[in-house]
Design a protein around this motif. Structure first.
Motif, mmCIF file in Angstrom:
data_model
loop_
_atom_site.group_PDB
_atom_site.id
_atom_site.type_symbol
_atom_site.label_atom_id
_atom_site.label_comp_id
_atom_site.label_asym_id
_atom_site.label_seq_id
_atom_site.Cartn_x
_atom_site.Cartn_y
_atom_site.Cartn_z
ATOM 1 N N VAL A 178 0.836 -1.203 0.000
ATOM 2 C CA VAL A 178 0.000 0.000 0.000
ATOM 3 C C VAL A 178 0.866 1.246 0.000
ATOM 4 N N SER A 179 1.937 1.258 0.799
ATOM 5 C CA SER A 179 2.729 2.481 0.861
ATOM 6 C C SER A 179 3.430 2.738 -0.470
ATOM 7 N N PHE A 180 3.992 1.690 -1.088
ATOM 8 C CA PHE A 180 4.698 1.911 -2.348
ATOM 9 C C PHE A 180 3.728 2.254 -3.485
ATOM 10 N N ALA A 181 2.649 1.493 -3.591
ATOM 11 C CA ALA A 181 1.700 1.754 -4.671
ATOM 12 C C ALA A 181 1.054 3.121 -4.489
ATOM 13 N N GLY A 182 0.744 3.484 -3.242
ATOM 14 C CA GLY A 182 0.124 4.777 -2.973
ATOM 15 C C GLY A 182 1.046 5.922 -3.355
ATOM 16 N N VAL A 183 2.318 5.810 -2.954
ATOM 17 C CA VAL A 183 3.263 6.876 -3.293
ATOM 18 C C VAL A 183 3.477 6.936 -4.794
ATOM 19 N N ALA A 184 3.485 5.775 -5.470
ATOM 20 C CA ALA A 184 3.645 5.779 -6.924
ATOM 21 C C ALA A 184 2.489 6.525 -7.580
ATOM 22 N N THR A 185 1.266 6.278 -7.090
ATOM 23 C CA THR A 185 0.102 6.987 -7.634
ATOM 24 C C THR A 185 0.234 8.492 -7.406
ATOM 25 N N ALA A 186 0.608 8.843 -6.176
ATOM 26 C CA ALA A 186 0.749 10.261 -5.839
ATOM 27 C C ALA A 186 1.822 10.903 -6.705
ATOM 28 N N SER A 225 -11.663 -1.535 -0.038
ATOM 29 C CA SER A 225 -10.776 -2.552 -0.596
ATOM 30 C C SER A 225 -9.387 -1.940 -0.674
ATOM 31 N N MET A 226 -8.391 -2.801 -0.810
ATOM 32 C CA MET A 226 -7.026 -2.295 -0.816
ATOM 33 C C MET A 226 -6.789 -1.371 -2.009
ATOM 34 N N PHE A 227 -7.367 -1.745 -3.153
ATOM 35 C CA PHE A 227 -7.175 -0.946 -4.356
ATOM 36 C C PHE A 227 -7.716 0.476 -4.158
ATOM 37 N N ASN A 228 -8.923 0.582 -3.574
ATOM 38 C CA ASN A 228 -9.510 1.904 -3.343
ATOM 39 C C ASN A 228 -8.689 2.723 -2.360
ATOM 40 N N GLY A 286 -3.348 7.998 -2.730
ATOM 41 C CA GLY A 286 -2.504 8.582 -3.775
ATOM 42 C C GLY A 286 -2.943 9.992 -4.109
ATOM 43 N N ILE A 287 -4.245 10.190 -4.254
ATOM 44 C CA ILE A 287 -4.755 11.532 -4.565
ATOM 45 C C ILE A 287 -4.531 12.480 -3.393
ATOM 46 N N VAL A 288 -4.752 11.967 -2.167
ATOM 47 C CA VAL A 288 -4.561 12.809 -0.991
ATOM 48 C C VAL A 288 -3.120 13.307 -0.905
ATOM 49 N N PHE A 289 -2.166 12.443 -1.298
ATOM 50 C CA PHE A 289 -0.758 12.814 -1.150
ATOM 51 C C PHE A 289 -0.198 13.579 -2.343
ATOM 52 N N SER A 290 -0.922 13.580 -3.493
ATOM 53 C CA SER A 290 -0.306 14.167 -4.685
ATOM 54 C C SER A 290 0.002 15.669 -4.567
ATOM 55 N N ILE A 346 13.483 12.817 -3.637
ATOM 56 C CA ILE A 346 13.699 11.541 -2.947
ATOM 57 C C ILE A 346 13.361 11.602 -1.454
ATOM 58 N N PRO A 347 13.809 12.632 -0.706
ATOM 59 C CA PRO A 347 13.356 12.691 0.699
ATOM 60 C C PRO A 347 11.844 12.812 0.814
ATOM 61 N N ALA A 348 11.229 13.567 -0.120
ATOM 62 C CA ALA A 348 9.764 13.709 -0.071
ATOM 63 C C ALA A 348 9.098 12.367 -0.292
ATOM 64 N N VAL A 349 9.663 11.552 -1.198
ATOM 65 C CA VAL A 349 9.095 10.230 -1.457
ATOM 66 C C VAL A 349 9.200 9.360 -0.207
ATOM 67 N N ILE A 350 10.358 9.402 0.438
ATOM 68 C CA ILE A 350 10.549 8.534 1.608
ATOM 69 C C ILE A 350 9.643 8.962 2.754
ATOM 70 N N THR A 351 9.552 10.283 2.991
ATOM 71 C CA THR A 351 8.615 10.764 4.013
ATOM 72 C C THR A 351 7.191 10.397 3.637
ATOM 73 N N GLY A 352 6.892 10.470 2.322
ATOM 74 C CA GLY A 352 5.563 10.085 1.839
ATOM 75 C C GLY A 352 5.255 8.636 2.164
ATOM 76 N N LEU A 353 6.255 7.751 1.986
ATOM 77 C CA LEU A 353 6.054 6.335 2.320
ATOM 78 C C LEU A 353 5.692 6.180 3.797
ATOM 79 N N ALA A 354 6.406 6.921 4.647
ATOM 80 C CA ALA A 354 6.147 6.824 6.092
ATOM 81 C C ALA A 354 4.744 7.325 6.425
ATOM 82 N N ASN A 355 4.373 8.479 5.862
ATOM 83 C CA ASN A 355 3.044 9.027 6.147
ATOM 84 C C ASN A 355 1.944 8.132 5.599
ATOM 85 N N MET A 356 2.198 7.580 4.420
ATOM 86 C CA MET A 356 1.224 6.681 3.806
ATOM 87 C C MET A 356 0.960 5.497 4.733
#
Lengths: 320, 272
Positions: free
Chosen positions: B77-85, B133-136, B142-146, B193-203
């Motif tokens: 979820v964290s990786f896919a979510g950040v990828a979407t964002a 569901s996990m997909f939703n 992803g939208i929330v974090f974009s 890159i730091p934003a992505v990593i922080t994004g993973l943590a927040n996600m």
């Protein structure tokens, strides 16, 4: 002066535009529900007539734009329609739950301010010393614990070790204000802790930056005491970054309280929100969402105004 | 100060924490000591012991096995979510920063609008409308974090726009697409890159919160948030049900956080 007025007016326009946008998002979200909302709300066993009746009741047969204008008009008069599962006005439901969520957010904010400012001031005086390292490390760890897990740990700790608190006890503010506050204290603390870590980190960085400024050295050479330098020179300067951080923290606090009140079994907006999701009560859900978003927009707007008010640099930059 | 508390210490601690989570993930892919949903009425609520090193829950399920498996959903979820964002955020941020003008205004107003909803609220609404569901959860978060990423890209692009090599490229008639993709995008990596990593943590924080509310990863899959909410009624008698899932979450989030701190402090231009 006229440029200040113009800047303020621009902000007010931005605020109104954002409010409109937020209302549109909320309305749109509940209009793109796949399938017939009336059918979804009533379930598969309802008859055609029942569905049709609800469609008329909800005004679903009218064009989308007309419905939006109507919804917006009602919303700004405080009328969010009638909840389907409670059969009472959404506005009344929200206002009956508001003391919990708003009270918790407010107490949490006060805790964040009361703790992070002195902490940052102490740490920024001697960066790199053991005390600073210990507090920074504690901040990192607090930041990484999800608020609901932290709440459970604190409940465990206070129940087993201190024996003072039982979760789920809540008194309405109209009954006894003192016990209302004390019932919200621990949950607010749980929301506040991770945010203290965040605010502390920002404040510490900005205070260290300012304490290395020339004006601090001059003040020191004039023989001012450390306390006076901190209160008169460093803190006012770091006020601006703190307002920015706090406005960021605010929406997190609101979101956090939605979850934490679930852990503590408090009858707040979060519980109402979950009930409305579980019962597919869309008028209630959209009312809550719009209300919470509106509060956040207003708070952002106030933070923006305050930061312009206390910092001439921002005021001037925006005026150009 | 530098030798002890410096960037290197962040890197080492972060790597250790993340390798624990990765080890759990990899082991969980191939082997678990017990089935994650196999109940055993003979061993309910057992404290950690040699057979069940993390103890068992109220249905007699092995907490260690569940922790092994739950790590994969947290990571997914964290990786896919950040990828979407990133997908949304990169595009909108680059357009807003490169063109400015009305495109910038529209995008910034929209992203401000999204940011006005407390993040978890927006994700909850999406799940309420489209079902849990996990997909939703992934696309909603992803939208929330974009907007966060859009802001990073926008401000970075604006900063780079008046560099000589960008002006040179513009004069030579290089297309905007090529300028942004070849000249701007790679140069923004230190900020992104730091934003992505922080994004993973927040996600992960958000995902666990939603799973705790029962609106995230759905059973029979195991997730840390759901494990914690199941454990709540037993927490005074069986604290291990709370401690181990929380420790796993903290390991992952703190590890990510330390790594991003390391990048921020050691890469030039990374700190703003």
């Amino acid at each position: 002066m006229s440029s200040t007025v113009r800047a303020t007016l621009t902000k007010v326009c931005e605020f109104l535009l954002t409010t409109l946008l937020v209302s549109f998002f909320t309305f749109a979200a509940f209009s793109i529900i796949p399938g017939d909302p009336a059918r979804i709300m009533l379930g598969t066993e309802a008859s055609e007539e029942q569905v049709e009746q609800l469609r008329v009741e909800l005004g679903l047969n009218e064009p989308l734009a007309e419905r939006y204008v109507k919804w917006l008009d009602n919303a700004f008069r405080g009328d969010f329609g009638t909840s389907l599962s409670f059969n009472t006005s959404v506005g009344d439901l929200i206002s009956s739950r508001l003391p919990v969520t708003l009270g918790m957010s407010l107490i949490a904010l006060i805790i964040v301010l009361l703790v992070s400012f002195p902490m940052a001031a102490i740490c920024s005086k001697r960066p790199g010393k053991p005390l600073d390292k210990a507090l920074s490390c504690a901040g990192h760890i607090l930041f990484a614990i999800p608020p609901f897990a932290l709440s459970m740990m604190l409940i465990l700790f206070s129940a087993n070790v201190l024996g003072i608190f039982t979760a789920g006890r809540y008194t309405a503010p109209s009954v006894n204000f003192g016990s209302y506050l004390s019932s919200l204290l621990l949950p607010s603390f749980c929301i506040a802790l991770p945010k203290i870590a965040m605010t502390f980190k920002f404040l510490r960085a900005s205070m260290i930056e300012y304490s290395q400024g020339d004006f601090v050295r001059t003040a020191k050479s004039h023989g001012l005491t450390d306390l006076r330098i901190m209160m008169k020179h460093i803190i006012p300067n770091s006020m601006v970054s703190s307002v920015t951080v706090i406005s960021l923290v605010l929406s997190d606090i609101m979101g956090g309280s939605l979850i934490v009140e679930q852990v503590f079994n408090l009858p707040g907006l979060g519980r109402l929100l979950l009930t409305s999701i579980a019962r597919r009560d869309f008028p209630l859900l959209s009312g809550i969402v719009f209300y919470l978003a509106l509060i956040t927009v207003i708070l952002y707007f106030l933070a923006d105004l305050i930061s312009a008010l206390i910092d001439p640099r921002i005021r001037d930059r925006r005026n150009v | 100060m530098r030798s002890f508390n410096g960037p290197k210490r962040y890197l080492i601690t972060g790597t250790i924490l993340l390798s624990i989570v990765t080890a759990f993930f990899l082991i969980g892919l191939f082997w678990t000591p017990y089935g994650i949903n196999s109940t055993d009425s003979a061993s309910k609520l057992m404290a950690p012991c040699a057979e069940h090193i993390f103890g068992t829950d109220n249905l007699g399920r092995d907490v260690f096995s569940r922790c092994l498996v739950a790590s994969r959903y947290t990571l997914l979820v964290s990786f896919a979510g950040v990828a979407t964002a990133l997908l949304f955020g990169t595009f909108t941020g680059l357009v807003a920063g490169y063109y400015g003008g009305w495109r910038d205004k529209v995008i910034m107003i929209l992203s401000n609008g999204v940011m006005c909803f407390p993040g978890i609220l927006l994700a909850l609404v999406a799940v309420a409308i489209f079902g849990a569901s996990m997909f939703n959860v992934i696309w909603a978060l992803g939208i929330v974090f974009s907007p966060t990423f859009a802001r990073v890209y926008r401000s970075g692009t604006i900063e780079l726009l008046d560099r000589d090599y960008i002006l040179q490229a513009k004069i030579m008639g290089v297309s905007p697409t090529r300028i942004t993709l070849i000249h701007i995008l790679p140069n923004l990596m230190p900020q992104v890159i730091p934003a992505v990593i922080t994004g993973l943590a927040n996600m992960t924080l958000f995902e666990s919160g939603m799973s705790y509310l029962g609106l995230g990863v759905q059973p029979p899959a195991a997730s840390y948030g759901k494990m914690l909410s199941d454990a709540q009624s037993y927490m005074t008698t069986a604290p291990w049900l709370i401690i181990f899932p929380t420790l796993m979450l903290v390991c992952y989030i703190l590890g990510l956080y330390f790594i991003s701190e390391w990048i921020r402090t050691s890469v030039k231009g990374g700190s703003r």
